[in-house]
Design a protein around this motif. Structure first.
Motif, PDB file in Angstrom:
ATOM      1  N   THR A  91       9.482 -73.347 -68.288  1.00 52.35           N
ATOM      2  CA  THR A  91       8.310 -73.096 -67.448  1.00 52.35           C
ATOM      3  C   THR A  91       7.997 -71.610 -67.310  1.00 52.35           C
ATOM      4  O   THR A  91       6.863 -71.252 -66.974  1.00 52.35           O
ATOM      5  N   ASP A  92       8.974 -70.727 -67.531  1.00 55.82           N
ATOM      6  CA  ASP A  92       8.752 -69.298 -67.314  1.00 55.82           C
ATOM      7  C   ASP A  92       8.472 -68.531 -68.601  1.00 55.82           C
ATOM      8  O   ASP A  92       8.569 -67.300 -68.633  1.00 55.82           O
ATOM      9  N   VAL A  93       8.126 -69.230 -69.672  1.00 52.81           N
ATOM     10  CA  VAL A  93       7.754 -68.565 -70.925  1.00 52.81           C
ATOM     11  C   VAL A  93       6.548 -67.655 -70.677  1.00 52.81           C
ATOM     12  O   VAL A  93       5.594 -68.033 -69.997  1.00 52.81           O
ATOM     13  N   ARG A  94       6.601 -66.443 -71.236  1.00 49.95           N
ATOM     14  CA  ARG A  94       5.494 -65.493 -71.070  1.00 49.95           C
ATOM     15  C   ARG A  94       4.862 -65.217 -72.429  1.00 49.95           C
ATOM     16  O   ARG A  94       5.563 -64.910 -73.394  1.00 49.95           O
ATOM     17  N   ARG A  95       3.536 -65.293 -72.504  1.00 50.00           N
ATOM     18  CA  ARG A  95       2.818 -65.120 -73.768  1.00 50.00           C
ATOM     19  C   ARG A  95       2.245 -63.711 -73.876  1.00 50.00           C
ATOM     20  O   ARG A  95       1.678 -63.174 -72.933  1.00 50.00           O
ATOM     21  N   THR A  96       2.372 -63.147 -75.072  1.00 46.04           N
ATOM     22  CA  THR A  96       1.753 -61.870 -75.420  1.00 46.04           C
ATOM     23  C   THR A  96       0.810 -62.115 -76.590  1.00 46.04           C
ATOM     24  O   THR A  96       1.243 -62.604 -77.645  1.00 46.04           O
ATOM     25  N   VAL A  97      -0.467 -61.803 -76.421  1.00 49.47           N
ATOM     26  CA  VAL A  97      -1.442 -61.942 -77.495  1.00 49.47           C
ATOM     27  C   VAL A  97      -1.354 -60.702 -78.377  1.00 49.47           C
ATOM     28  O   VAL A  97      -1.481 -59.570 -77.897  1.00 49.47           O
ATOM     29  N   LEU A  98      -1.142 -60.918 -79.689  1.00 50.14           N
ATOM     30  CA  LEU A  98      -0.972 -59.812 -80.622  1.00 50.14           C
ATOM     31  C   LEU A  98      -2.279 -59.398 -81.271  1.00 50.14           C
ATOM     32  O   LEU A  98      -2.442 -58.245 -81.669  1.00 50.14           O
ATOM     33  N   GLY A  99      -3.197 -60.334 -81.443  1.00 46.53           N
ATOM     34  CA  GLY A  99      -4.445 -60.065 -82.145  1.00 46.53           C
ATOM     35  C   GLY A  99      -4.527 -60.845 -83.444  1.00 46.53           C
ATOM     36  O   GLY A  99      -3.522 -61.333 -83.969  1.00 46.53           O
ATOM     37  N   ASP A 100      -5.741 -60.986 -83.971  1.00 46.27           N
ATOM     38  CA  ASP A 100      -5.987 -61.740 -85.205  1.00 46.27           C
ATOM     39  C   ASP A 100      -5.511 -63.190 -85.082  1.00 46.27           C
ATOM     40  O   ASP A 100      -5.093 -63.798 -86.071  1.00 46.27           O
ATOM     41  N   GLY A 101      -5.547 -63.734 -83.871  1.00 46.58           N
ATOM     42  CA  GLY A 101      -5.137 -65.119 -83.664  1.00 46.58           C
ATOM     43  C   GLY A 101      -3.646 -65.327 -83.522  1.00 46.58           C
ATOM     44  O   GLY A 101      -3.189 -66.467 -83.440  1.00 46.58           O
ATOM     45  N   ALA A 102      -2.876 -64.259 -83.486  1.00 42.11           N
ATOM     46  CA  ALA A 102      -1.411 -64.349 -83.394  1.00 42.11           C
ATOM     47  C   ALA A 102      -0.955 -64.108 -81.963  1.00 42.11           C
ATOM     48  O   ALA A 102      -1.579 -63.358 -81.202  1.00 42.11           O
ATOM     49  N   TRP A 103       0.157 -64.742 -81.609  1.00 39.70           N
ATOM     50  CA  TRP A 103       0.755 -64.540 -80.295  1.00 39.70           C
ATOM     51  C   TRP A 103       2.253 -64.759 -80.366  1.00 39.70           C
ATOM     52  O   TRP A 103       2.764 -65.359 -81.322  1.00 39.70           O
ATOM     53  N   ILE A 104       2.964 -64.268 -79.358  1.00 40.95           N
ATOM     54  CA  ILE A 104       4.387 -64.567 -79.185  1.00 40.95           C
ATOM     55  C   ILE A 104       4.635 -65.013 -77.757  1.00 40.95           C
ATOM     56  O   ILE A 104       4.007 -64.514 -76.824  1.00 40.95           O
ATOM     57  N   ASP A 105       5.523 -65.979 -77.593  1.00 44.51           N
ATOM     58  CA  ASP A 105       6.048 -66.370 -76.282  1.00 44.51           C
ATOM     59  C   ASP A 105       7.498 -65.914 -76.202  1.00 44.51           C
ATOM     60  O   ASP A 105       8.255 -66.061 -77.184  1.00 44.51           O
ATOM     61  N   THR A 106       7.913 -65.392 -75.063  1.00 46.13           N
ATOM     62  CA  THR A 106       9.293 -64.957 -74.884  1.00 46.13           C
ATOM     63  C   THR A 106       9.857 -65.519 -73.591  1.00 46.13           C
ATOM     64  O   THR A 106       9.141 -65.694 -72.602  1.00 46.13           O
ATOM     65  N   LEU A 107      11.157 -65.784 -73.616  1.00 46.71           N
ATOM     66  CA  LEU A 107      11.878 -66.254 -72.436  1.00 46.71           C
ATOM     67  C   LEU A 107      13.307 -65.719 -72.511  1.00 46.71           C
ATOM     68  O   LEU A 107      14.169 -66.289 -73.195  1.00 46.71           O
ATOM     69  N   PRO A 108      13.581 -64.607 -71.827  1.00 45.77           N
ATOM     70  CA  PRO A 108      14.948 -64.068 -71.838  1.00 45.77           C
ATOM     71  C   PRO A 108      15.924 -65.037 -71.177  1.00 45.77           C
ATOM     72  O   PRO A 108      15.620 -65.667 -70.167  1.00 45.77           O
ATOM     73  N   GLY A 109      17.116 -65.157 -71.751  1.00 46.03           N
ATOM     74  CA  GLY A 109      18.179 -65.946 -71.145  1.00 46.03           C
ATOM     75  C   GLY A 109      17.884 -67.419 -71.016  1.00 46.03           C
ATOM     76  O   GLY A 109      18.371 -68.060 -70.077  1.00 46.03           O
TER      77      GLY A 109
END
Length: 208
Positions: free
Chosen positions: A22-40
């Motif tokens: 539930t705590d995944v955080r999304r970063t939009v990179l551009g050109d339709g790309a993104w990353i989700d991160t969840l430490p630990g």
């Protein structure tokens, strides 16, 4: 085969378990790309590192590059669709990721590739997972890291400033959208002291 791992001060448990997504955080990179991160995301990650380092049938590969054959600077293992994974928590992680991203991905994660970075001399060069469907379709690659943190770098495929994420000790990153086609990622060598790390890459069918 296990190299010495300096355990995390924040993960002092031998109980290997996944947290919620539930705590995944999304970063939009551009050109339709993104990353989700969840430490630990994974507790007991150091214990899982030990189990995988000792229990996985690791192998080295050699590849032809620039008119000579070189050793791939990391150890590898691969589990195809339908093959049992080397630890039950990886099965649960794959199922949890498939459920979390079902609406966006439209299909489950079915394979798992494992990479063992033994120290700072091990690395992976800039690339996108463009063999197969990843070359022409939006897809996802989810990476669970255990062991000592190493930097994962991402940059636009045509060149440009990079994005850096340090991943280890149970951290999760999901690369989605057009990320494999329009961006590249790498784990660079480092002269700094670096402990061993294992990454587990979950992929859908036909993405390599």
């Amino acid at each position: 085969m296990a190299a010495h791992l300096q355990g995390s001060l924040f993960d002092q448990t031998d109980e290997i378990r996944l947290g919620p997504l539930t705590d995944v955080r999304r970063t939009v990179l551009g050109d339709g790309a993104w990353i989700d991160t969840l430490p630990g995301w994974l507790a007991g990650a150091d214990a899982l590192f030990g189990d995988l380092a000792e229990g996985v049938p690791w192998h080295a590969e050699r590849r032809r590059m620039y008119e000579r054959t070189v050793e791939v600077p990391r150890l590898l293992s691969y589990y195809g669709q339908g093959e049992p994974l080397p630890h039950p928590v990886l099965e649960r992680a794959r199922d949890a990721l498939s459920a979390r991203y079902a609406d966006e991905l439209g299909e489950p994660f079915v394979t798992a590739g494992l990479c063992y970075y033994r120290d700072g001399r091990d690395s992976v060069a800039w690339h996108g997972d463009r063999i197969g469907r990843g070359a022409r379709e939006d897809t996802m690659v989810a990476i669970l890291s255990v062991g000592a943190p190493r930097d994962l770098l991402l940059r636009p495929a045509g060149g440009g400033p990079s994005v850096r994420r340090a991943l280890g000790h149970g951290d999760l990153i999901v690369m989605g959208g057009s990320c494999q086609r329009t961006w590249e990622h790498a784990v660079p060598k480092t002269a700094r002291s670096a402990g061993p790390r294992i990454s587990v890459q979950f992929r859908p069918r036909g993405v390599n």
